[in-house]
Write a protein that holds these residues in place. Structure first.
Motif, PDB file in Angstrom:
ATOM      1  N   GLN A  94       0.626  -0.974   0.244  1.00  0.00           N
ATOM      2  CA  GLN A  94       0.420  -0.237   0.351  1.00  0.00           C
ATOM      3  C   GLN A  94       0.750   0.932   0.102  1.00  0.00           C
ATOM      4  O   GLN A  94       0.496   2.576  -0.828  1.00  0.00           O
ATOM      5  N   PHE A  95       1.793   1.225   0.640  1.00  0.00           N
ATOM      6  CA  PHE A  95       2.884   2.756   0.977  1.00  0.00           C
ATOM      7  C   PHE A  95       3.203   2.657  -0.449  1.00  0.00           C
ATOM      8  O   PHE A  95       3.485   3.232  -0.772  1.00  0.00           O
ATOM      9  N   VAL A  96       4.228   1.064  -0.738  1.00  0.00           N
ATOM     10  CA  VAL A  96       4.382   1.942  -1.954  1.00  0.00           C
ATOM     11  C   VAL A  96       3.909   2.089  -3.310  1.00  0.00           C
ATOM     12  O   VAL A  96       4.081   2.963  -4.111  1.00  0.00           O
ATOM     13  N   GLY A  97       2.692   1.346  -3.609  1.00  0.00           N
ATOM     14  CA  GLY A  97       1.479   1.883  -4.448  1.00  0.00           C
ATOM     15  C   GLY A  97       1.483   3.037  -4.257  1.00  0.00           C
ATOM     16  O   GLY A  97       1.326   3.989  -5.256  1.00  0.00           O
ATOM     17  N   GLY A  98       0.755   3.845  -3.261  1.00  0.00           N
ATOM     18  CA  GLY A  98       0.534   5.250  -3.073  1.00  0.00           C
ATOM     19  C   GLY A  98       1.564   6.384  -3.219  1.00  0.00           C
ATOM     20  O   GLY A  98       1.424   7.303  -3.607  1.00  0.00           O
ATOM     21  N   ILE A  99       2.289   5.978  -2.898  1.00  0.00           N
ATOM     22  CA  ILE A  99       3.944   6.592  -3.929  1.00  0.00           C
ATOM     23  C   ILE A  99       3.921   6.682  -5.145  1.00  0.00           C
ATOM     24  O   ILE A  99       4.294   7.600  -5.803  1.00  0.00           O
ATOM     25  N   ALA A 100       4.178   6.121  -5.907  1.00  0.00           N
ATOM     26  CA  ALA A 100       3.958   5.737  -7.449  1.00  0.00           C
ATOM     27  C   ALA A 100       2.707   6.004  -7.827  1.00  0.00           C
ATOM     28  O   ALA A 100       2.707   7.091  -8.928  1.00  0.00           O
ATOM     29  N   GLY A 101       2.195   6.216  -6.996  1.00  0.00           N
ATOM     30  CA  GLY A 101       0.148   6.588  -7.818  1.00  0.00           C
ATOM     31  C   GLY A 101       0.991   8.036  -7.634  1.00  0.00           C
ATOM     32  O   GLY A 101       0.184   9.113  -8.551  1.00  0.00           O
ATOM     33  N   THR A 102       1.267   8.685  -6.667  1.00  0.00           N
ATOM     34  CA  THR A 102       2.307  10.401  -6.545  1.00  0.00           C
ATOM     35  C   THR A 102       2.701  10.111  -7.763  1.00  0.00           C
ATOM     36  O   THR A 102       2.495  11.418  -8.602  1.00  0.00           O
ATOM     37  N   MET A 103       4.185   9.464  -8.170  1.00  0.00           N
ATOM     38  CA  MET A 103       5.099   9.959  -9.326  1.00  0.00           C
ATOM     39  C   MET A 103       3.946   9.514 -10.271  1.00  0.00           C
ATOM     40  O   MET A 103       4.095  10.364 -11.870  1.00  0.00           O
ATOM     41  N   ALA A 104       3.040   8.796 -11.023  1.00  0.00           N
ATOM     42  CA  ALA A 104       2.121   8.927 -12.295  1.00  0.00           C
ATOM     43  C   ALA A 104       1.897  10.278 -12.243  1.00  0.00           C
ATOM     44  O   ALA A 104       1.668  10.699 -13.097  1.00  0.00           O
ATOM     45  N   ALA A 105       0.937  10.445 -11.378  1.00  0.00           N
ATOM     46  CA  ALA A 105      -0.048  11.928 -11.520  1.00  0.00           C
ATOM     47  C   ALA A 105       0.931  12.686 -11.874  1.00  0.00           C
ATOM     48  O   ALA A 105       0.720  13.652 -12.674  1.00  0.00           O
ATOM     49  N   HIS A 106       2.214  13.263 -11.064  1.00  0.00           N
ATOM     50  CA  HIS A 106       3.123  14.053 -10.893  1.00  0.00           C
ATOM     51  C   HIS A 106       3.762  14.380 -12.897  1.00  0.00           C
ATOM     52  O   HIS A 106       3.524  14.601 -13.382  1.00  0.00           O
ATOM     53  N   MET A 108       1.851  12.276 -15.147  1.00  0.00           N
ATOM     54  CA  MET A 108       0.949  13.176 -16.369  1.00  0.00           C
ATOM     55  C   MET A 108       0.719  14.083 -16.737  1.00  0.00           C
ATOM     56  O   MET A 108       0.344  14.970 -17.692  1.00  0.00           O
ATOM     57  N   PHE A 109       0.995  15.701 -15.283  1.00  0.00           N
ATOM     58  CA  PHE A 109       0.902  16.727 -15.395  1.00  0.00           C
ATOM     59  C   PHE A 109       2.128  17.643 -15.821  1.00  0.00           C
ATOM     60  O   PHE A 109       2.048  18.783 -15.449  1.00  0.00           O
ATOM     61  N   SER A 110       3.383  16.625 -16.317  1.00  0.00           N
ATOM     62  CA  SER A 110       4.870  17.841 -16.377  1.00  0.00           C
ATOM     63  C   SER A 110       5.032  18.100 -15.184  1.00  0.00           C
ATOM     64  O   SER A 110       5.947  19.350 -15.089  1.00  0.00           O
ATOM     65  N   LEU A 111       5.454  17.268 -14.305  1.00  0.00           N
ATOM     66  CA  LEU A 111       5.441  18.501 -12.951  1.00  0.00           C
ATOM     67  C   LEU A 111       6.552  17.474 -12.803  1.00  0.00           C
ATOM     68  O   LEU A 111       7.007  16.482 -12.763  1.00  0.00           O
ATOM     69  N   PRO A 112       7.986  17.845 -11.401  1.00  0.00           N
ATOM     70  CA  PRO A 112       8.853  17.132 -11.358  1.00  0.00           C
ATOM     71  C   PRO A 112       8.357  15.633 -10.276  1.00  0.00           C
ATOM     72  O   PRO A 112       6.788  15.564 -10.087  1.00  0.00           O
ATOM     73  N   VAL A 113       9.159  14.559 -10.621  1.00  0.00           N
ATOM     74  CA  VAL A 113       8.361  13.275 -10.392  1.00  0.00           C
ATOM     75  C   VAL A 113       7.752  13.207  -8.956  1.00  0.00           C
ATOM     76  O   VAL A 113       6.878  12.325  -8.280  1.00  0.00           O
ATOM     77  N   LEU A 114       9.091  13.837  -7.896  1.00  0.00           N
ATOM     78  CA  LEU A 114       8.209  13.987  -6.422  1.00  0.00           C
ATOM     79  C   LEU A 114       8.841  15.252  -6.127  1.00  0.00           C
ATOM     80  O   LEU A 114       9.548  15.687  -6.430  1.00  0.00           O
ATOM     81  N   ASP A 115       7.978  15.338  -5.496  1.00  0.00           N
ATOM     82  CA  ASP A 115       7.742  17.525  -5.271  1.00  0.00           C
ATOM     83  C   ASP A 115       7.527  17.146  -3.547  1.00  0.00           C
ATOM     84  O   ASP A 115       6.197  16.957  -3.134  1.00  0.00           O
ATOM     85  N   MET A 116       8.170  17.896  -2.134  1.00  0.00           N
ATOM     86  CA  MET A 116       7.514  17.318  -1.156  1.00  0.00           C
ATOM     87  C   MET A 116       6.619  18.433  -1.113  1.00  0.00           C
ATOM     88  O   MET A 116       7.035  19.830  -1.323  1.00  0.00           O
ATOM     89  N   ALA A 117       5.490  18.696  -0.102  1.00  0.00           N
ATOM     90  CA  ALA A 117       4.628  19.459  -0.249  1.00  0.00           C
ATOM     91  C   ALA A 117       4.169  20.340   1.451  1.00  0.00           C
ATOM     92  O   ALA A 117       5.669  20.348   2.033  1.00  0.00           O
ATOM     93  N   MET A 118       4.494  21.381   0.290  1.00  0.00           N
ATOM     94  CA  MET A 118       4.283  22.513   2.111  1.00  0.00           C
ATOM     95  C   MET A 118       3.244  23.187   2.795  1.00  0.00           C
ATOM     96  O   MET A 118       2.874  24.243   2.897  1.00  0.00           O
ATOM     97  N   LYS A 119       1.897  22.305   1.932  1.00  0.00           N
ATOM     98  CA  LYS A 119       0.442  22.968   2.444  1.00  0.00           C
ATOM     99  C   LYS A 119       0.490  22.861   4.412  1.00  0.00           C
ATOM    100  O   LYS A 119       0.816  21.252   4.698  1.00  0.00           O
ATOM    101  N   VAL A 120      -0.123  23.692   4.815  1.00  0.00           N
ATOM    102  CA  VAL A 120       0.206  23.379   6.368  1.00  0.00           C
ATOM    103  C   VAL A 120      -1.055  21.828   6.462  1.00  0.00           C
ATOM    104  O   VAL A 120      -2.016  22.772   6.221  1.00  0.00           O
ATOM    105  N   ARG A 121      -1.347  21.145   7.558  1.00  0.00           N
ATOM    106  CA  ARG A 121      -2.338  20.724   7.940  1.00  0.00           C
ATOM    107  C   ARG A 121      -2.195  19.790   9.354  1.00  0.00           C
ATOM    108  O   ARG A 121      -1.633  18.692   9.671  1.00  0.00           O
TER     109      ARG A 121
END
Length: 232
Positions: A94-106, A108-121
């Motif tokens: 699940q954890f590996v698949g989840g990170i791969a999902g983020t990479m796939a979305a990035h 698809m939208f021509s973004l860096p493969v991985l990018d550290m989030a800055m949104k405070v939650r």
């Protein structure tokens, strides 16, 4: 019911979690690109996520149980519907698949493969929201499986769509999704430093649901039921 090998079940869990995260992150990026209206972006994000959950649970549920969520796998293990020996492999998938999902979305939208989030939650309201969201999710699954198993995909999809809106945290309700969303600095992101608080709240909510809903669904023993009828 057909039994599947552990390797097939793990691939199903990784694939399902990956597609779920790709939907969450990708629809968030698309919404953020198309509109500056946060409410409209959240609506698009929630509808896409709920719809994808219905699809994924329907097609992959017969293979792996369609957990796609460490909190659900933990609850299943405690409820003895998932073997203890399978818990760690399920979580890893699940954890590996989840990170791969983020990479796939990035990608698809021509973004860096991985990018550290800055949104405070962070904060008590966010943590309590995650506990409530995960409690509700596990409650829906347990009761749905007990009373209307064929409806579970729709019950989960509808619940998550609704929980996006009634929780302050927008209902992550999933430790694997929380970790994966730490790697996207987009609409759906969460700062890595805020992830442990979310995971702790999610696991607490899942365990409370296991105890309360497990008790609620426990039928009255036959001899007690007959005794009660005799007294009446």
């Amino acid at each position: 019911m057909t039994a599947y090998t552990l390797s097939r079940r793990l691939v199903a869990e990784a694939l399902g979690t990956g597609l779920l995260v790709a939907t969450v992150v990708g629809s968030g990026i698309m919404a953020e690109t198309l509109t500056h209206d946060i409410a409209l972006a959240l609506l698009a994000n929630s509808l896409a996520t709920g719809a994808m959950l219905v699809v994924l649970i329907t097609i992959l549920g017969p293979i792996s149980g369609a957990h796609f969520n460490p909190a659900v796998s933990l609850a299943s293990c405690l409820g003895r519907t998932l073997a203890a020996a399978d818990l760690a492999p399920y979580l890893a998938a699940q954890f590996v698949g989840g990170i791969a999902g983020t990479m796939a979305a990035h990608l698809m939208f021509s973004l860096p493969v991985l990018d550290m989030a800055m949104k405070v939650r962070a904060g008590p309201a966010q943590w309590f929201s995650e506990a409530v969201a995960t409690f509700g999710l596990v409650a829906v699954i347990l009761a749905g499986v007990r009373f209307e198993q064929k409806a579970v995909p729709w019950l989960v999809g509808l619940y998550i769509t609704a929980a996006y809106w009634f929780t302050a945290s927008t209902s992550f309700a999933n430790p694997a999704v929380a970790v994966a969303r730490a790697f996207t600095n987009s609409f759906s992101g969460i700062r890595p430093v805020d992830v442990p608080g979310f995971i702790g709240a999610e696991l607490a909510g899942a365990l409370i649901a296991m105890m309360l809903i497990g008790w609620l669904l426990r039928p009255q023993p036959a001899h007690q039921s007959q005794s009660a009828k005799a007294q009446s």
